[in-house]
Design a protein around this motif. Structure first.
Motif, PDB file in Angstrom:
ATOM      1  N   ASP A  66      46.302-104.382 133.512  1.00 24.69           N
ATOM      2  CA  ASP A  66      46.603-104.039 132.210  1.00 24.69           C
ATOM      3  C   ASP A  66      45.385-102.839 131.848  1.00 24.69           C
ATOM      4  O   ASP A  66      44.271-103.193 131.449  1.00 24.69           O
ATOM      5  CB  ASP A  66      46.270-105.088 131.079  1.00 24.69           C
ATOM      6  N   LYS A  67      45.926-101.661 131.778  1.00 22.21           N
ATOM      7  CA  LYS A  67      45.076-100.559 131.568  1.00 22.21           C
ATOM      8  C   LYS A  67      44.194-100.791 130.079  1.00 22.21           C
ATOM      9  O   LYS A  67      43.300-100.151 129.771  1.00 22.21           O
ATOM     10  CB  LYS A  67      45.669 -99.365 131.823  1.00 22.21           C
ATOM     11  N   ARG A  68      45.066-101.571 129.331  1.00 23.60           N
ATOM     12  CA  ARG A  68      44.431-101.532 127.836  1.00 23.60           C
ATOM     13  C   ARG A  68      43.061-102.268 127.773  1.00 23.60           C
ATOM     14  O   ARG A  68      42.289-102.073 126.939  1.00 23.60           O
ATOM     15  CB  ARG A  68      45.450-102.465 127.011  1.00 23.60           C
ATOM     16  N   VAL A  69      42.757-103.368 128.815  1.00 22.50           N
ATOM     17  CA  VAL A  69      41.704-104.086 128.941  1.00 22.50           C
ATOM     18  C   VAL A  69      40.668-104.039 129.945  1.00 22.50           C
ATOM     19  O   VAL A  69      39.788-104.581 130.347  1.00 22.50           O
ATOM     20  CB  VAL A  69      42.095-105.531 128.554  1.00 22.50           C
ATOM     21  N   ALA A  70      41.149-103.125 131.042  1.00 25.08           N
ATOM     22  CA  ALA A  70      40.390-102.752 132.092  1.00 25.08           C
ATOM     23  C   ALA A  70      40.563-101.586 132.803  1.00 25.08           C
ATOM     24  O   ALA A  70      41.817-100.828 132.694  1.00 25.08           O
ATOM     25  CB  ALA A  70      40.656-103.671 133.101  1.00 25.08           C
ATOM     26  N   LEU A  71      39.479-101.018 133.087  1.00 26.78           N
ATOM     27  CA  LEU A  71      39.552 -99.489 133.483  1.00 26.78           C
ATOM     28  C   LEU A  71      39.325 -99.376 134.794  1.00 26.78           C
ATOM     29  O   LEU A  71      38.254 -99.562 135.400  1.00 26.78           O
ATOM     30  CB  LEU A  71      38.606 -98.555 132.583  1.00 26.78           C
ATOM     31  N   PHE A  72      40.385 -98.872 135.584  1.00 28.41           N
ATOM     32  CA  PHE A  72      40.358 -98.657 136.903  1.00 28.41           C
ATOM     33  C   PHE A  72      41.388 -97.429 137.418  1.00 28.41           C
ATOM     34  O   PHE A  72      42.308 -97.621 137.883  1.00 28.41           O
ATOM     35  CB  PHE A  72      40.827 -99.853 137.891  1.00 28.41           C
ATOM     36  N   ASP A  73      40.955 -96.246 137.016  1.00 28.27           N
ATOM     37  CA  ASP A  73      41.620 -94.979 137.087  1.00 28.27           C
ATOM     38  C   ASP A  73      41.123 -94.217 138.237  1.00 28.27           C
ATOM     39  O   ASP A  73      40.247 -93.311 138.168  1.00 28.27           O
ATOM     40  CB  ASP A  73      41.539 -94.120 135.663  1.00 28.27           C
ATOM     41  N   ILE A  74      41.412 -94.522 139.333  1.00 28.42           N
ATOM     42  CA  ILE A  74      40.969 -94.173 140.564  1.00 28.42           C
ATOM     43  C   ILE A  74      42.191 -93.439 141.659  1.00 28.42           C
ATOM     44  O   ILE A  74      43.132 -94.120 141.853  1.00 28.42           O
ATOM     45  CB  ILE A  74      40.086 -95.123 141.382  1.00 28.42           C
ATOM     46  N   THR A  75      41.843 -92.113 142.150  1.00 31.27           N
ATOM     47  CA  THR A  75      42.710 -91.735 143.285  1.00 31.27           C
ATOM     48  C   THR A  75      41.995 -91.280 144.248  1.00 31.27           C
ATOM     49  O   THR A  75      40.678 -91.274 144.472  1.00 31.27           O
ATOM     50  CB  THR A  75      43.255 -90.252 142.523  1.00 31.27           C
ATOM     51  N   TYR A  76      42.616 -90.933 145.527  1.00 33.24           N
ATOM     52  CA  TYR A  76      42.002 -90.502 146.564  1.00 33.24           C
ATOM     53  C   TYR A  76      42.655 -89.319 146.991  1.00 33.24           C
ATOM     54  O   TYR A  76      43.891 -89.074 147.249  1.00 33.24           O
ATOM     55  CB  TYR A  76      42.370 -91.469 147.811  1.00 33.24           C
ATOM     56  N   SER A  77      41.622 -88.095 147.456  1.00 34.74           N
ATOM     57  CA  SER A  77      42.159 -86.833 147.915  1.00 34.74           C
ATOM     58  C   SER A  77      40.959 -86.178 148.553  1.00 34.74           C
ATOM     59  O   SER A  77      40.014 -86.128 148.077  1.00 34.74           O
ATOM     60  CB  SER A  77      42.898 -86.120 146.511  1.00 34.74           C
TER      61      SER A  77
END
Length: 391
Positions: A46-57
């Protein structure tokens, strides 16, 4: 002709080499993405309560998170899979905050928005005295996490920043709770000038008292006077809180007519889940912010419109039923108050009934009723006592 064949052969090898050289990176990117998704689903569904905005490039892990354990798990998975990477993920709280990672709301109601600008959607609110975790700064805005774990942006005027020592001092200081619906802190006892307005549940530091007034300080240090009849010591207030039928109904009915406000969780305006959240908050419990979160708590009571099963305080959920083409969607919530009636915020705080003979009969809500859940007295890691949340 031999030279032409040699030339064409060389071109073919060069082109093939280019594509073969690109292929491993392409494969690695695709093999990293499922691992990122696995960790995100496990730690931050649930992005409202935990931040894990990760990408690989380009052989790099990029993005931001406030979950160091989740990031550690991801890098371990990448190492185990033999996927090369450079870790440039921004880990929050941001070091640029220089240790001031604690904040306390210092106005009666702070508007907390989905993006760092006043025109952004109102995500939620927090009342004076509410502690927040500060994650990063952008211009005059701070990304914060509230006690119910909601992550959004608040204007700098809404909170005062503190390091750990300053926060501990605030936490240890004697406090008062404003028990009225709306009120004021005055600069002096003659009420000639207002220092701040107040709303139900606001928390202030107690400095002193006389026969009629408390001398108080706001979280940012502003001070003034508050009439004794509309406040009480925090510990006394907490000990008086209980989720009794009378308390829940009284609190809810005291907010009758308060206007609907998307994102609102205060007496100044509430949305449907903000209203149920406020009822429980003012009676000693912090529950999840949104209806789609609240529906995941507690015990299932009813799905068949058997109102005899319901008790005061039960939460009724409304929305769209699941079909072959669309999932279920929770869009509204209200609280049962007995006598075939519930109270909710739709347009304004109002009472509705499922009794066709009642003047409050609500055919619209009856038609989109989904289920009832009981959260009162049901243990949950997502429901905490106000006394713990405010420290």
């Amino acid at each position: 002709m031999k030279q032409l064949k040699l030339f064409l052969g060389t071109c073919f090898l060069l082109v093939a080499g280019v594509f073969s050289g690109c292929q491993p990176d392409h494969e690695e990117s695709h093999s990293a993405t499922p691992l990122i998704s696995q960790v995100k689903e496990s730690h931050a569904p649930d992005k409202r309560v935990a931040l894990f905005d990760i990408t690989y490039s380009n052989d790099s892990l990029k993005g931001q998170t406030n979950l160091p354990r989740a990031l550690g798990e991801l890098t371990a998975k990448l190492d185990s899979a033999g996927i090369p990477y450079t870790n440039v993920v921004e880990q929050l709280p941001d070091a640029a905050l220089e240790g001031k990672t604690h904040g306390v709301v210092t106005i009666s109601v702070a508007n907390i928005r989905s993006a760092p600008k006043h025109s952004a959607e109102l995500a939620t609110q927090a009342t004076m005295g509410t502690p927040v975790s500060v994650l990063k700064k952008a211009g005059s805005w701070y990304l914060v996490q509230t006690p119910d774990k909601y992550i959004s942006w608040v204007d700098a005027a809404g909170i005062t920043l503190m390091d750990k020592n300053a926060f501990n001092q605030w936490e240890a200081s004697p406090k008062l709770v404003f028990t009225g619906l709306l009120g004021y802190v005055y600069e002096s006892e003659d009420k000639s000038m207002m220092v701040s307005d107040l709303t139900a549940g606001n928390l202030l530091k107690l400095l002193g008292e006389d026969r009629k007034y408390y001398q108080v300080a706001l979280p940012d240090g502003r001070s003034g006077y508050l009439e004794k009849e509309v406040a009480m010591p925090f510990e006394e207030w907490i000990s008086s809180r209980s989720l009794s039928d009378n308390n829940l109904i009284s609190t809810a009915k005291n907010m009758m007519g308060v206007p609907y406000l998307w994102g609102g969780t205060s007496i100044k305006g509430v949305d449907c889940s903000g209203f149920t959240k406020t009822i429980y908050f003012l009676n000693g419990q912090v529950i999840p912010r949104d209806a789609s979160q609240q529906v995941n708590e507690g015990e299932l009571v009813d799905t068949e419109k058997n109102w005899d099963k319901l008790e005061v305080g039960d939460l009724l959920f409304f929305g769209r039923k699941a079909t072959e083409d669309q999932p279920e969607r929770i869009v509204h919530v209200g609280m049962w108050i007995g006598n075939n009636s519930f109270i909710h915020s739709r347009g304004r705080v109002r009472i509705s009934s499922f009794d066709p003979d009642s003047p409050h009969y609500d055919e619209y809500e009856l038609g989109r009723y989904l289920r009832t859940k009981r959260i009162r007295q049901v243990p949950s890691e997502h429901i905490i006592e106000v006394a713990k949340a405010m420290n």
